[in-house]
Design a protein around this motif. Structure first.
Motif, PDB file in Angstrom:
ATOM      1  N   MET A  13       0.847  -1.186   0.000  1.00  0.00           N
ATOM      2  CA  MET A  13       0.000   0.000   0.000  1.00  0.00           C
ATOM      3  C   MET A  13       0.887   1.243   0.000  1.00  0.00           C
ATOM      4  SD  MET A  13      -3.253  -1.156   0.590  1.00  0.00           S
ATOM      5  CE  MET A  13      -4.327  -0.014   1.207  1.00  0.00           C
ATOM      6  N   PRO A  14       0.477   2.260  -0.724  1.00  0.00           N
ATOM      7  CA  PRO A  14       1.225   3.528  -0.703  1.00  0.00           C
ATOM      8  C   PRO A  14       1.211   4.148   0.694  1.00  0.00           C
ATOM      9  CG  PRO A  14      -0.298   3.462  -2.544  1.00  0.00           C
ATOM     10  CD  PRO A  14      -0.615   2.287  -1.669  1.00  0.00           C
ATOM     11  N   ALA A  15       2.135   5.077   0.895  1.00  0.00           N
ATOM     12  CA  ALA A  15       2.247   5.744   2.188  1.00  0.00           C
ATOM     13  C   ALA A  15       2.559   7.215   1.978  1.00  0.00           C
ATOM     14  CB  ALA A  15       3.351   5.093   3.023  1.00  0.00           C
ATOM     15  N   LEU A  16       2.160   8.013   2.944  1.00  0.00           N
ATOM     16  CA  LEU A  16       2.455   9.444   2.937  1.00  0.00           C
ATOM     17  C   LEU A  16       3.463   9.755   4.033  1.00  0.00           C
ATOM     18  CD1 LEU A  16      -1.128  10.904   2.532  1.00  0.00           C
ATOM     19  CD2 LEU A  16       0.565  10.454   0.745  1.00  0.00           C
ATOM     20  N   TRP A  17       4.424  10.584   3.681  1.00  0.00           N
ATOM     21  CA  TRP A  17       5.435  11.102   4.605  1.00  0.00           C
ATOM     22  C   TRP A  17       4.961  12.525   4.871  1.00  0.00           C
ATOM     23  CZ3 TRP A  17      11.170   9.805   4.102  1.00  0.00           C
ATOM     24  CH2 TRP A  17      11.991  10.787   4.616  1.00  0.00           C
TER      25      TRP A  17
ATOM     26  N   SER B 296       5.347   2.618  -0.460  1.00  0.00           N
ATOM     27  CA  SER B 296       4.992   1.834   0.727  1.00  0.00           C
ATOM     28  C   SER B 296       5.579   2.484   1.978  1.00  0.00           C
ATOM     29  CB  SER B 296       5.553   0.411   0.607  1.00  0.00           C
ATOM     30  OG  SER B 296       6.973   0.454   0.614  1.00  0.00           O
ATOM     31  N   VAL B 297       5.102   2.046   3.131  1.00  0.00           N
ATOM     32  CA  VAL B 297       5.674   2.499   4.398  1.00  0.00           C
ATOM     33  C   VAL B 297       7.154   2.125   4.443  1.00  0.00           C
ATOM     34  CG1 VAL B 297       5.676   2.100   6.909  1.00  0.00           C
ATOM     35  CG2 VAL B 297       3.506   2.444   5.700  1.00  0.00           C
ATOM     36  N   GLU B 298       7.468   0.915   3.980  1.00  0.00           N
ATOM     37  CA  GLU B 298       8.850   0.443   4.017  1.00  0.00           C
ATOM     38  C   GLU B 298       9.764   1.302   3.151  1.00  0.00           C
ATOM     39  OE1 GLU B 298       6.065  -2.503   5.365  1.00  0.00           O
ATOM     40  OE2 GLU B 298       6.145  -1.534   3.404  1.00  0.00           O
TER      41      GLU B 298
ATOM     42  N   GLU C 168       0.284   4.912   6.257  1.00  0.00           N
ATOM     43  CA  GLU C 168      -0.149   4.124   5.110  1.00  0.00           C
ATOM     44  C   GLU C 168      -1.499   4.639   4.617  1.00  0.00           C
ATOM     45  OE1 GLU C 168       0.477  -0.437   4.351  1.00  0.00           O
ATOM     46  OE2 GLU C 168      -1.207  -0.133   5.721  1.00  0.00           O
ATOM     47  N   THR C 169      -1.658   4.689   3.310  1.00  0.00           N
ATOM     48  CA  THR C 169      -2.919   5.155   2.735  1.00  0.00           C
ATOM     49  C   THR C 169      -3.813   3.963   2.413  1.00  0.00           C
ATOM     50  OG1 THR C 169      -2.182   5.130   0.442  1.00  0.00           O
ATOM     51  CG2 THR C 169      -1.736   7.138   1.706  1.00  0.00           C
TER      52      THR C 169
END
Length: 95
Positions: free
Chosen positions: A1-5, A60-62, A92-93
């Motif tokens: 899953m995509p993630a936002l910083w 991703s979060v990773e 995580e989005t």
């Protein structure tokens, strides 16, 4: 899953923080991140207001964590420490 910083920043030393910004962008891009908000208009509804808000999207979060711990980003971050007050998180989005 995509993630936002998501970063919330008060800059206390413009010159040093400028060095951070010049190095951080390429480090973030190297790890698959791209900016979707960078210091634009905002409305503070709750909590502590910070005049600079930045959001980058990562695959991703990773990937976002790898970016943060990478030598390139840590080099950039060395210029932000002592030149800003900041909070940074990865979330995580759902899309």
């Amino acid at each position: 899953m995509p993630a936002l910083w998501i970063g919330h920043v008060t800059v206390t030393d413009e010159e040093a923080y400028g060095k951070y910004a010049r190095l951080a962008g390429p480090a973030i891009e190297k790890h698959g991140g791209h900016f979707i908000a960078r210091g634009g208009r905002f409305v503070q509804l709750e909590g502590r207001e910070r005049p600079r808000n930045v959001v980058a999207r990562f695959p991703s979060v990773e990937a976002a964590e790898r970016c943060y711990h990478s030598p390139e980003y840590q080099e950039a971050l060395s210029h932000a420490r002592g030149a800003s007050e900041r909070e940074l998180l990865i979330v995580e989005t759902s899309e």
